[in-house]
Design a protein around this motif. Structure first.
Motif, short mmCIF file in Angstrom:
data_model
loop_
_atom_site.label_atom_id
_atom_site.label_comp_id
_atom_site.label_asym_id
_atom_site.label_seq_id
_atom_site.Cartn_x
_atom_site.Cartn_y
_atom_site.Cartn_z
N ASP A 178 0.83 -1.20 0.00
CA ASP A 178 0.00 0.00 0.00
C ASP A 178 0.87 1.26 0.00
O ASP A 178 1.91 1.32 0.68
N LEU A 179 0.45 2.24 -0.80
CA LEU A 179 1.16 3.53 -0.89
C LEU A 179 0.17 4.69 -0.89
O LEU A 179 0.52 5.79 -1.29
N SER A 180 -1.05 4.46 -0.42
CA SER A 180 -2.12 5.44 -0.59
C SER A 180 -2.24 6.44 0.55
O SER A 180 -3.11 7.31 0.50
N SER A 181 -1.38 6.35 1.56
CA SER A 181 -1.41 7.29 2.67
C SER A 181 0.01 7.46 3.19
O SER A 181 0.88 6.62 2.93
N PRO A 182 0.28 8.53 3.93
CA PRO A 182 1.62 8.69 4.51
C PRO A 182 2.04 7.50 5.36
O PRO A 182 3.20 7.07 5.31
N GLU A 183 1.10 6.96 6.13
CA GLU A 183 1.42 5.82 6.99
C GLU A 183 1.76 4.58 6.16
O GLU A 183 2.71 3.84 6.47
N HIS A 239 9.34 11.93 0.70
CA HIS A 239 9.92 11.04 1.70
C HIS A 239 11.42 11.29 1.83
O HIS A 239 12.15 11.34 0.83
N ASP A 240 11.88 11.44 3.05
CA ASP A 240 13.28 11.82 3.30
C ASP A 240 14.27 10.88 2.64
O ASP A 240 15.28 11.31 2.08
N THR A 241 14.00 9.58 2.67
CA THR A 241 14.98 8.61 2.18
C THR A 241 14.96 8.45 0.67
O THR A 241 15.80 7.76 0.10
N LEU A 242 14.00 9.11 0.00
CA LEU A 242 13.89 8.99 -1.46
C LEU A 242 14.35 10.26 -2.19
O LEU A 242 14.26 10.34 -3.41
N GLN A 243 14.87 11.22 -1.45
CA GLN A 243 15.19 12.51 -2.05
C GLN A 243 16.29 12.44 -3.10
O GLN A 243 16.30 13.22 -4.04
N GLY A 244 17.22 11.53 -2.97
CA GLY A 244 18.30 11.45 -3.94
C GLY A 244 18.04 10.50 -5.09
O GLY A 244 18.89 10.34 -5.97
#
Length: 272
Positions: A178-183, A239-244
């Motif tokens: 699931d990717l439909s919410s921040p959680e 998302h912090d870990t996907l910024q690069g």
């Protein structure tokens, strides 16, 4: 932010540069030939030189849809290896960092045999040192592999090649992540990190989905307008870990909207 689209090379591979800038992208993906036939790259030296001179990137070559690394059939395996080798060689000529491929389908021989076949097929490649092979997550229908993050990790662990990975948001969603919410995004990103490792994620195919989570239906939607939606897309993009990680779009051209609209939408969601 690196964001771009999968653009055409019609008329010459160097034409992809202008097409990318026209839609507002600064990185991207191409096919070097039709993905539906066993035609290898046909790129002359002048085209390659003009492509290499561009300051856009990173770029990804997407392998032919016919490639099936997991197949038990010797003839299809040989064609798949030869096709993927040609793409890796083309990437080296073009100065492209990544070649992206799906694992394919085990066609009834079982998951473990399919994973073994895929890893051993990858081991037969002679990948240029400046090129990295990316294995992409899959939506998972029939006997296709790659819908579980564990499949990606298993092939890496069984191969002698230093492969890395491409995560497709629509595929992961269709496969049940699931990717439909921040959680939900937090949970899925954590699951990928725990199973595969975010340090080996080199590209993210940023696509919304026309179908619900877990349906195994691979049909892409405009950013924020599918079942993942604005909330999920916002969480992924910020998302912090996907910024690069470069975001490469494979969104549809329909309803009067194409890549330019979707790239603008990504930037809007990043700014929110």
């Amino acid at each position: 932010m690196h964001v771009g689209a999968h653009v055409s090379i019609a008329g010459g591979v160097d034409n992809a540069i202008e097409r990318q800038t026209d839609v507002g992208g600064n990185c991207g993906q191409i096919f070097t030939a039709s993905p539906q036939v066993w035609a290898g790259p046909d790129i002359d030296d002048e085209e390659a030189a003009r492509f290499r001179d561009s300051d856009l990137g990173p770029w990804v070559i997407h392998a032919s849809y016919l490639v099936n690394l997991a197949t038990p059939k010797d003839d299809l395996r040989e064609k798949s290896i030869a096709s993927l080798q040609a793409e890796c060689d083309a990437a080296s000529r073009l100065g492209i960092e990544y070649v992206n491929v799906h694992l394919g389908a085990h066609t009834g021989t079982g998951v473990e045999n399919g994973l073994d076949n895929a890893a051993s097929a990858i081991d037969e490649l002679d990948i240029p040192s400046e090129v990295t092979l990316l294995v992409e997550s899959d939506a998972g229908s029939g006997t296709k592999l790659g819908d579980e993050f564990a499949h990606l990790a298993a092939v890496r662990d069984r191969s002698h090649v230093d492969i890395e990975f491409c995560l497709d948001t629509a595929h992961a969603f269709a496969a049940g992540y699931d990717l439909s919410s921040p959680e939900a995004v937090e949970e899925t990103v954590a699951a990928f990190d725990d199973t595969v490792g975010l340090d080996e994620l080199r590209c993210l195919h940023l696509n919304d989905s026309k179908h619900a989570c877990g349906t195994n239906k691979d049909e892409h939607a405009h950013i924020g307008e599918g079942s993942i939606g604005d909330a999920g897309m916002h969480a992924i993009i910020n998302h912090d870990t996907l910024q690069g990680v470069p975001f490469v779009l494979e969104t549809p051209t329909e309803d009067g909207r194409g890549f330019a609209w979707n790239i603008d939408r990504v930037r809007e969601l990043r700014a929110d």
